[in-house]
Design an enzyme around this catalytic site. Structure first.
Site, PDB file in Angstrom:
ATOM      1  N   LYS A 121       3.064   4.464  -3.655  1.00 18.82           N
ATOM      2  CA  LYS A 121       3.186   5.659  -3.123  1.00 18.82           C
ATOM      3  C   LYS A 121       3.642   6.561  -3.525  1.00 18.82           C
ATOM      4  CE  LYS A 121       2.758   2.641   1.334  1.00 18.82           C
ATOM      5  NZ  LYS A 121       3.199   2.409   2.381  1.00 18.82           N
ATOM      6  N   VAL A 165       5.404  -4.756  -0.443  1.00 12.53           N
ATOM      7  CA  VAL A 165       4.923  -6.361   0.266  1.00 12.53           C
ATOM      8  C   VAL A 165       5.044  -7.486  -0.876  1.00 12.53           C
ATOM      9  CG1 VAL A 165       4.953  -5.249   2.926  1.00 12.53           C
ATOM     10  CG2 VAL A 165       3.094  -5.944   0.991  1.00 12.53           C
ATOM     11  N   TYR A 191      -7.082   3.483  -1.419  1.00  8.27           N
ATOM     12  CA  TYR A 191      -6.261   2.640  -1.202  1.00  8.27           C
ATOM     13  C   TYR A 191      -5.676   1.221  -1.836  1.00  8.27           C
ATOM     14  CZ  TYR A 191      -2.034   1.399   1.792  1.00  8.27           C
ATOM     15  OH  TYR A 191      -0.926   0.909   1.935  1.00  8.27           O
ATOM     16  N   TYR A 216      11.344   2.684   4.317  1.00 11.45           N
ATOM     17  CA  TYR A 216      10.237   2.653   5.730  1.00 11.45           C
ATOM     18  C   TYR A 216      11.707   2.600   7.068  1.00 11.45           C
ATOM     19  CZ  TYR A 216       7.264   0.246   3.207  1.00 11.45           C
ATOM     20  OH  TYR A 216       6.475   0.143   2.464  1.00 11.45           O
ATOM     21  N   SER A 244       3.478  -0.996  -2.098  1.00 11.70           N
ATOM     22  CA  SER A 244       3.543  -0.186  -1.512  1.00 11.70           C
ATOM     23  C   SER A 244       4.545   1.396  -2.454  1.00 11.70           C
ATOM     24  CB  SER A 244       4.281  -0.310  -0.151  1.00 11.70           C
ATOM     25  OG  SER A 244       3.825  -0.219   1.012  1.00 11.70           O
TER      26      SER A 244
HETATM   27  N1  LIG Z   1       4.500  -1.857   2.789  1.00  7.55           N
HETATM   28  C1  LIG Z   1       3.633  -2.247   1.794  1.00  7.55           C
HETATM   29  O1  LIG Z   1       3.840  -2.813   0.569  1.00  7.55           O
HETATM   30  C2  LIG Z   1       2.112  -2.354   2.852  1.00  7.55           C
HETATM   31  C3  LIG Z   1       0.937  -2.125   0.981  1.00  7.55           C
HETATM   32  C4  LIG Z   1      -0.110  -3.171   1.824  1.00  7.55           C
HETATM   33  N2  LIG Z   1      -1.072  -2.548   0.763  1.00  7.55           N
HETATM   34  C5  LIG Z   1      -0.604  -2.934   2.983  1.00  7.55           C
HETATM   35  O2  LIG Z   1      -1.412  -1.734   2.885  1.00  7.55           O
HETATM   36  O3  LIG Z   1      -0.721  -3.115   4.572  1.00  7.55           O
END
Ligand SMILES: NC(=O)CC[C@H](N)C(=O)O
Length: 404
Positions: free
Chosen positions: A71, A263, A193, A245, A68
């Site tokens: 993003k 993550v 994605y 978040y 993420s």
């Molecule tokens: N918080 C994250 O890093 C989530 C990214 C992961 N690829 C997902 O979509 O679940």
């Protein structure tokens, strides 16, 4: 002995790494099976200045999947391509207060709340130029490479693993599609994605990526302009309200650095006009943010006073000298003038002007005039001449000119 004046910077990083190591707890992500293989003890930090100098320590070169942390950078690419109005027709700009993978759409508009949660990020990827997933991903990859200043590979095993286990993300994409906010098919958006999330980066890479935003959209290491200043500012704003978040509000209070976590264990943070930081440590806290990354950035921000909204004390007066023996009186200005400086100058000179004194504002010692100062000074000159007052300016560098 040879001297190394950069030592204090490395020491600062070494100290926060030590701080990070003390913290036990957190779990490596396992909902994408391949991520469970990450080394929980890996720990690295890098800081990249807006002048392009990098300082790093620990496992700052170890590669992990960006997840993420991609993003905000893909959002920046979408904003650069489609503009703010078009992007916000598809995805909102409000903190959701919900976990990253929440089944979350704004009832009234059908838009995901923001581009930093999965639902919004999948919509953002669907907005990127290209018809197929391969075309969109090629644009994303090129863009993220420009932010990082080097070529980035995909971790195919992580990509395959997420493709296989990514039903929840597909569900989010279907929801957005049914609400009319997804700009491609579900398969195209999610594949682009998932690939974007599987790009391999190091703490050093994400420090440079964040530093590119801190430098107003120009990569300070390669010198390449990646996105416009407005896009860098919008992206940083979204990071500061939504980047961590459902911990975003507390993060902004405690750490005060616009940031984005992933993550894979990465956190990218920045202080506009100063630096970008990348941290890497795979165990995650309850919100899915790197537990040690959060601890390290909090320690760094507190110890070194890096909070974006920190009170910087009373500013130096912008008037270095006021030569009242001369006619006209000369007010020598200095440094960088933004709104508050210009306001101070005009307020002080107003008292003299009311006594009928002729005044020259000397801008020779001014290093930069912000837009507010330029506008206020230009209007003050107009006002003076309209009312027949003798206010002149010495502006050898043309700082008052429209183009500067
Ligand atoms: N918080 C994250 O890093 C989530 C990214 C992961 N690829 C997902 O979509 O679940």
């Amino acid at each position: 002995m040879t001297v190394d004046l950069r030592d204090p910077i490395r020491l600062a990083l070494a100290r926060v790494v030590e701080e990070g190591r003390k913290l036990e707890g957190g779990d490596v992500a396992s909902y994408i099976p391949e991520l469970a293989r990450a080394d929980p003890d890996a720990l690295g930090v890098a800081i990249a200045s807006v002048r392009g100098t990098i300082h790093e320590t620990g496992d700052s070169d170890t590669e992990f999947t960006i997840q993420s942390v991609s993003k905000p950078f893909v959002l920046a690419l979408a904003l650069e391509q489609a503009g703010l109005t078009e992007v916000t027709r598809h995805v909102g700009l409000e903190p959701s207060g919900e976990p990253f993978n929440a089944i979350s759409l704004d009832e009234a508009t059908g838009r995901p709340f923001n581009p930093m949660i999965n639902a919004g990020a999948i919509v953002t990827s669907s907005l990127i130029d290209g018809d197929s997933a391969a075309e969109k991903f090629a644009v994303i990859r090129r863009g993220l490479e420009a932010f990082a200043g080097r070529q980035l590979d995909v971790d195919d095993a992580v990509f395959e693993s997420e493709l296989e286990s990514g039903d929840r993300n597909r569900a989010l994409a279907y929801l957005a599609r049914s609400a009319g906010t997804l700009a491609s098919s579900v398969d195209v958006a999610t594949e682009a994605y998932f690939r974007q999330c599987a790009l391999l980066v190091s703490a050093r890479d994400i420090a440079v990526m964040a530093a590119t935003l801190a430098a107003g959209g120009r990569n300070p290491v390669t010198g390449e302009r990646v996105v416009s200043e407005a896009v860098a500012r919008w992206t940083t704003a979204v990071m500061s309200s939504c980047g961590m978040y459902d911990a975003s509000g507390a993060w902004m209070v405690r750490v005060g650095l616009p940031a984005k976590s992933g993550v894979g264990g990465g956190v990218a943070a920045l202080l506009p006009d100063q630096f970008g930081i990348g941290t890497f440590s795979p165990p995650l806290d309850a919100q899915g943010n790197s537990a040690r990354g959060v601890a390290m950035l909090e320690a760094l921000s507190n110890e070194y006073g890096l909070h974006l909204l920190m009170h910087r004390g009373e500013p130096l007066s912008p008037i270095s000298t006021l030569d009242t023996d001369r006619d006209p009186i000369v007010a020598r200005l200095r440094g960088e003038l933004v709104f508050s400086g210009a306001e101070e100058v005009l307020t002080r000179l107003d008292t003299l002007a009311r006594d009928g004194v002729a005044i020259e504002m000397d801008l020779e010692g001014v290093t930069r005039l912000g837009p507010a100062a330029r506008l206020l000074f230009r209007d003050a000159l107009k006002e003076a001449s309209a009312s027949g007052h003798d206010l002149t300016v010495n502006d050898p560098d043309g700082l008052l000119d429209e183009a500067n």
